[in-house]
Design a protein around this motif. Sequence first.
Motif, PDB file in Angstrom:
ATOM      1  N   LEU A 231      -7.941  -8.831  23.261  1.00 18.39           N
ATOM      2  CA  LEU A 231      -9.190  -9.570  23.402  1.00 18.39           C
ATOM      3  C   LEU A 231      -8.956 -11.072  23.302  1.00 18.39           C
ATOM      4  O   LEU A 231      -9.546 -11.852  24.065  1.00 18.39           O
ATOM      5  CB  LEU A 231     -10.176  -9.107  22.327  1.00 18.39           C
ATOM      6  N   SER A 232      -8.096 -11.498  22.395  1.00 24.91           N
ATOM      7  CA  SER A 232      -7.839 -12.933  22.246  1.00 24.91           C
ATOM      8  C   SER A 232      -7.182 -13.514  23.495  1.00 24.91           C
ATOM      9  O   SER A 232      -7.560 -14.598  23.957  1.00 24.91           O
ATOM     10  CB  SER A 232      -6.950 -13.172  21.023  1.00 24.91           C
ATOM     11  N   GLY A 235      -9.767 -13.487  26.311  1.00 20.31           N
ATOM     12  CA  GLY A 235     -10.816 -14.472  26.039  1.00 20.31           C
ATOM     13  C   GLY A 235     -10.358 -15.890  26.337  1.00 20.31           C
ATOM     14  O   GLY A 235     -11.111 -16.692  26.885  1.00 20.31           O
ATOM     15  N   LEU A 272     -17.068 -14.653  22.218  1.00 19.59           N
ATOM     16  CA  LEU A 272     -16.414 -13.679  23.095  1.00 19.59           C
ATOM     17  C   LEU A 272     -17.431 -12.744  23.740  1.00 19.59           C
ATOM     18  O   LEU A 272     -17.238 -12.310  24.876  1.00 19.59           O
ATOM     19  CB  LEU A 272     -15.382 -12.884  22.299  1.00 19.59           C
ATOM     20  N   SER A 275     -18.686 -14.333  26.909  1.00 17.40           N
ATOM     21  CA  SER A 275     -17.635 -14.783  27.823  1.00 17.40           C
ATOM     22  C   SER A 275     -18.055 -14.598  29.275  1.00 17.40           C
ATOM     23  O   SER A 275     -18.779 -13.651  29.614  1.00 17.40           O
ATOM     24  CB  SER A 275     -16.347 -13.991  27.555  1.00 17.40           C
ATOM     25  N   VAL A 280     -13.971  -9.115  28.999  1.00 15.52           N
ATOM     26  CA  VAL A 280     -13.959  -9.635  27.637  1.00 15.52           C
ATOM     27  C   VAL A 280     -15.207  -9.188  26.895  1.00 15.52           C
ATOM     28  O   VAL A 280     -15.143  -8.806  25.713  1.00 15.52           O
ATOM     29  CB  VAL A 280     -13.838 -11.173  27.661  1.00 15.52           C
ATOM     30  N   ARG A 281     -16.347  -9.206  27.555  1.00 12.90           N
ATOM     31  CA  ARG A 281     -17.573  -8.746  26.901  1.00 12.90           C
ATOM     32  C   ARG A 281     -17.481  -7.262  26.559  1.00 12.90           C
ATOM     33  O   ARG A 281     -17.934  -6.830  25.492  1.00 12.90           O
ATOM     34  CB  ARG A 281     -18.772  -9.031  27.811  1.00 12.90           C
ATOM     35  N   THR A 284     -15.143  -6.837  23.562  1.00  4.79           N
ATOM     36  CA  THR A 284     -15.818  -7.281  22.343  1.00  4.79           C
ATOM     37  C   THR A 284     -16.773  -6.210  21.833  1.00  4.79           C
ATOM     38  O   THR A 284     -16.824  -5.930  20.624  1.00  4.79           O
ATOM     39  CB  THR A 284     -16.574  -8.592  22.610  1.00  4.79           C
TER      40      THR A 284
END
Length: 473
Positions: A231-232, A235, A272, A275, A280-281, A284
């Motif tokens: 995710l990081s 993002g 995030l 985003s 990404v959503r 999250t």
Amino acid sequence: MTDGEREPVEPPSLTDYMMAVQHPRLCFPDDDVLAASTTVLDALGPVTGSGVFGCVFRFTSEDGALTWAVKCFTSHSDARADRYRKICAALAELRPAEERWLVPIEFAPEGVLVGGRRWPLVKMPWRPAAPLLDWVERWKDNPAALRAVAADFTAVVGRMGELGIAHGDLQHGNILISAPRRVQLIDYDAMYVPALAGTARPERGHRNYQRPRPVGYGPRMDRFPARVIQLSLLGLAADAELWDRLREDDDRLLLGQEDFEDPGGSEALAALADSPDPQVRDITARLLADLRSPHDLLPPLAAVVMEPTLTPVTPARPRPAPVPDTASEAPAGQPTGPRTDEARGGGQQQEPRPEAEPEPRPEPGPEPGPEPKPEPRTEPGPRPQPHRAPQPQPQPPQQPQPQPQPQPQPAASATAAPAADRPVRAAARSRSTRRTPVRRNRWLLRPGVLLCLFVLVVLLGLLVAPFLVAPPW
């Protein structure tokens, strides 16, 4: 040396190891390769990386062609030797050429001599790769590179799951990025292999990557920290500004322990979740579900979309469709009536309409007489007549024109056109200017013929005059 003999004795400290490894021939009596190597030093002494359970030193061969990383332990564990034997046996069955994430390791239960005692060590080749944090710092403005590493990391975690292996401490310090953007994992202290089923987890892992609810020791324990890392990276690929905006310290990527303990008040999770990258959503939302899950059966990572379609979370409101102008669609010979603000489609620009304008510039050429009555036209809507003066009195909108032929209504148009329609007036004026030569050819036809006749007469007179006038001699 047995575990019973070692138990009451504390392992050497970091300082003890730093002094011992400066003499490889003395501290590595059973390893000819390390004994003949040279310790890599800097201004403060041996180059080292330290952690909770040990420290790492770097050694090079005599010719400088080979480099090794040697980990020495600063904490005691009765189960360490047995665990490492099983881990090394499981990894020895794999092929490093196919498992690119794997760094071959050797475990020596009595490999290093410090203070007259032998202590365990782990040796592995030193990889010319960048730690994850350093790599991200350099490539954070390159979305393609970030997605490529995220995709390779996802593939590595998936492959380990197929083998029934889990790293146990996935975090930025244990991930190396080598060319061409390949992920390699180091530090196998907390690794799980099938031979260790039923044993206790040796360590919990880095606090900024682990779920607050403890996860059992097994092949699925990497799924939450792997999702945090994936995710990081994705993002940042969607918004590079998150790197400076969300990181509170240098011991994390974008998320930390406080985000997992209070997800509702987390600025990082909120950013995030908003985003522009739909993946990404989705990740999250999956991470938030993992935090609420009461069990350890978390779903695996989803595949990475290399070229996502970035869309804002709140799409822009579509512009309303223009209302059709029924007056301009009336056929020739039907009364059109004045236009109103509702007929103009709520302020949307329509076909330019005749407006009340100042006196137009005089047209060149003589005026032959009264203007002929214009013929009915089939074009939609009346056209401005620049040769007529505008009517100063506006007509009421409710009174239609009785005559069958469409006549221009400059006064009514002037009444219906507010100041906000000035761009429409300018467009109508420019269009009427372009159409003026077409109308001018109609009423200038007679003066043109007269002018041609006049010129012919003058030329004829000039030719005949020399024969009619007698010469002076």
